[in-house]
Design an enzyme around this catalytic site. Structure first.
Site, short mmCIF file in Angstrom:
data_model
loop_
_atom_site.label_atom_id
_atom_site.label_comp_id
_atom_site.label_asym_id
_atom_site.label_seq_id
_atom_site.Cartn_x
_atom_site.Cartn_y
_atom_site.Cartn_z
CD GLN A 1 0.92 -8.50 -2.99
OE1 GLN A 1 0.90 -9.20 -3.44
NE2 GLN A 1 -0.62 -8.24 -3.21
N GLY B 1 -4.21 -3.19 -5.22
CA GLY B 1 -5.24 -2.53 -5.53
C GLY B 1 -4.51 -1.29 -5.53
CG HIS B 2 -1.63 0.29 -8.37
ND1 HIS B 2 -1.41 -0.02 -7.26
CD2 HIS B 2 -1.26 -0.39 -9.14
CE1 HIS B 2 0.20 -0.73 -6.72
NE2 HIS B 2 -0.06 -1.32 -8.46
CG ASP C 1 -1.82 -0.55 1.56
OD1 ASP C 1 -2.70 -1.42 -0.19
OD2 ASP C 1 -2.24 -1.58 2.26
CE LYS D 1 3.56 -1.68 -5.14
NZ LYS D 1 2.80 -1.48 -3.04
P1 IMP Z 1 -2.97 -12.70 1.36
O1 IMP Z 1 -1.91 -11.58 0.34
O2 IMP Z 1 -4.74 -12.59 1.10
O3 IMP Z 1 -3.01 -13.96 1.36
O4 IMP Z 1 -2.80 -12.21 2.58
C1 IMP Z 1 -1.60 -12.56 3.23
C2 IMP Z 1 -1.15 -10.62 4.07
O5 IMP Z 1 -0.84 -10.25 2.85
C3 IMP Z 1 -2.18 -10.13 4.59
O6 IMP Z 1 -1.62 -9.59 5.90
C4 IMP Z 1 -2.48 -9.30 3.84
O7 IMP Z 1 -3.50 -7.81 4.45
C5 IMP Z 1 -1.71 -8.91 3.19
N1 IMP Z 1 -1.13 -8.18 1.72
C6 IMP Z 1 -1.66 -8.94 0.56
N2 IMP Z 1 -1.53 -7.77 -0.02
C7 IMP Z 1 -1.68 -6.84 0.12
C8 IMP Z 1 -1.26 -5.16 -0.45
O8 IMP Z 1 -1.59 -5.76 -1.85
N3 IMP Z 1 -1.34 -4.57 0.24
C9 IMP Z 1 -1.24 -4.45 1.95
N4 IMP Z 1 -1.19 -5.66 2.31
C10 IMP Z 1 -1.41 -6.86 1.76
#
Ligand code: IMP
Length: 430
Positions: free
Chosen positions: A223, A40-41, A13, A16
């Site tokens: 991420q 998500g952007h 977040d 980017k």
């Molecule tokens: P998953 O990717 O949905 O399996 O989530 C695993 C962990 O990564 C969790 O703590 C989510 O909140 C975090 N996470 C996944 N995608 C993002 C992102 O785009 N931004 C921030 N945190 C993320």
């Protein structure tokens, strides 16, 4: 324009999208290399807001080829919706290409994500619930469904036949949940596949040849480094490789083709989901940052945990990503604070270290050591030149640079495209 990987330097977040959008204007290709619609952007251009989950945001620039590469997991329902949304906003997606090797998130992956999180109880990861982990798990188990399969109904049915008994047995016997109707899935996913078929191709040569030419390729990370499956704060991580190295794995482009690695960081830190967060502020300052920074997830709407910038994290991130430059964002959010703090080291059970501990699962016994600097009260959102930022704000940026050991190539003072202040000679290609 150098081939540049844009990575999140913290826990995701970091905005980017804005930096990718800037680079895309000068690039021939933008490639998403990992993750899925857990990302998500939001990109704001002249008052219009565009939300992206899977499509690289370079699509806003006509003529830029945008690739969803092999390392991404694709939820076809979400992608089709995103394509319709972009078309409704008048954005052409004719330049989109999707790797035939990319894995597909199926309805059972979403179901397992939800059920497995529920079964973990208080040790739940706080996933986005989008089926990301279970889809990557099937990929590693060699039972995944790929875009190749999705766009060819006979292949899709074969791929589903291979897993349906196993998936339904786990759903019903392990989780006590209802079985899924695989005929229904085959029909609806074949229809989604038909819609996506025109975009699907082999992307390895497409990206490899662009990276070998002088077209300029931007590798769009999702991420952040601390969510990397290997180098992040396991088990509170995602299931892919957000690191710069993930750009090579997820596209097939070799490391010698990468010219620059740009780490995007906020001027503070946020995290969503569970897991260690040494500089977290569970007080008024944390709420101040959350409200001013609109720190609520683009994908899930969850409030983000907020805290001070952590240069232990950023130095680690600089090392594991090989950062050549930092893009420091959200400076405007810190306006109005009397003082700002930067974590420079941790005290762990009485011992001081400026390095990330190997096993960052628990926060027990860990306290950050801070340096405090004067804040700035001015609204900086309209500033367009680095020299015009308040002295305290510039001093803060310089201190981040010193503590992380990486030059700051850009700062941002708001969500708009014009609110990115690029430092010539430092930012890639500028
Ligand atoms: P998953 O990717 O949905 O399996 O989530 C695993 C962990 O990564 C969790 O703590 C989510 O909140 C975090 N996470 C996944 N995608 C993002 C992102 O785009 N931004 C921030 N945190 C993320």
């Amino acid at each position: 324009m150098p081939n540049t990987v844009v990575v999140g330097a913290q826990w995701g977040d970091e905005a980017k999208g804005k930096v990718v959008d800037y680079l895309a204007e000068r690039a021939g290709m933008v490639v998403r290399y990992g993750g899925g619609n857990n990302a998500g952007h939001t990109v704001t251009v002249e008052g219009a807001t565009y939300k992206f989950h899977l499509v690289p945001c370079g699509i806003l620039h006509g003529g830029v080829v945008c690739v969803i590469a092999d390392g991404v997991v694709v939820d076809p329902e979400v992608l089709v919706q995103e394509l319709h949304g972009l078309a409704a906003q008048g954005v052409s997606v004719a330049n989109l290409r999707i790797s035939a090797n990319a894995h597909v998130i199926m309805p059972y992956h979403k179901e397992f994500d939800r059920l497995e999180e529920a079964a973990k109880g208080s040790s739940a990861i706080g996933t986005t619930g989008r089926g990301i982990g279970p889809a990557y798990a099937d990929k590693a188990s060699r039972i995944g469904v790929r875009m190749h399969d999705l766009v060819d109904e006979a292949r899709l049915r074969k791929a589903l036949d291979r897993v349906k008994e196993q998936k339904n047995a786990i759903l019903t016997r392990v989780h006590g949940a209802a079985a899924l109707d695989f005929e229904d899935i085959a029909q609806s996913y074949a229809a989604l596949g038909a819609e996506l078929r025109p975009y699907v191709c082999s992307t390895a040569y497409l990206v490899g040849e662009a990276a070998a030419s002088d077209a300029g390729v931007v590798f769009e990370g999702a991420q952040g480094a601390l969510l990397d499956l290997d180098m992040g704060t396991y088990p509170f991580v995602t299931s892919s490789h957000p690191l710069a190295g993930g750009a090579c794995l997820g596209t097939g482009v070799g490391p010698t083709r990468i010219d620059a690695v740009l780490g995007v960081a906020k001027s503070y830190t946020t995290r969503v989901g569970a897991g260690i967060f040494p500089t977290e502020l569970e007080d008024e300052t944390g709420s101040y940052i959350r409200e001013r920074g609109h720190e609520y997830g683009t994908t899930t709407g969850r409030p983000r945990r907020c805290g001070w910038i952590d240069t232990v994290v950023l130095r680690y991130s600089a090392m594991v990503n090989g950062l050549t430059c930092l893009a420091l964002g959200h400076l405007d959010v810190l306006s109005g604070l009397d003082t700002v703090r930067l974590a420079t080291a941790y005290r762990i059970d009485g011992e001081v270290t400026d390095k990330m501990p190997v096993d960052l699962v628990s926060q027990v016994g860990l306290t950050p050591i801070y340096e405090e600097m004067p804040g700035w009260s001015e609204d900086v959102s309209g500033v367009t030149r680095f020299e015009d930022l308040p002295e305290a704000c510039r001093a803060y940026v310089r201190r981040v640079e010193e503590l992380v050991g990486v030059p700051v190539g850009s700062v941002s003072v708001g969500p708009g495209r014009e609110q990115l202040i690029v430092r010539t000679g430092v930012f890639p290609g500028a």
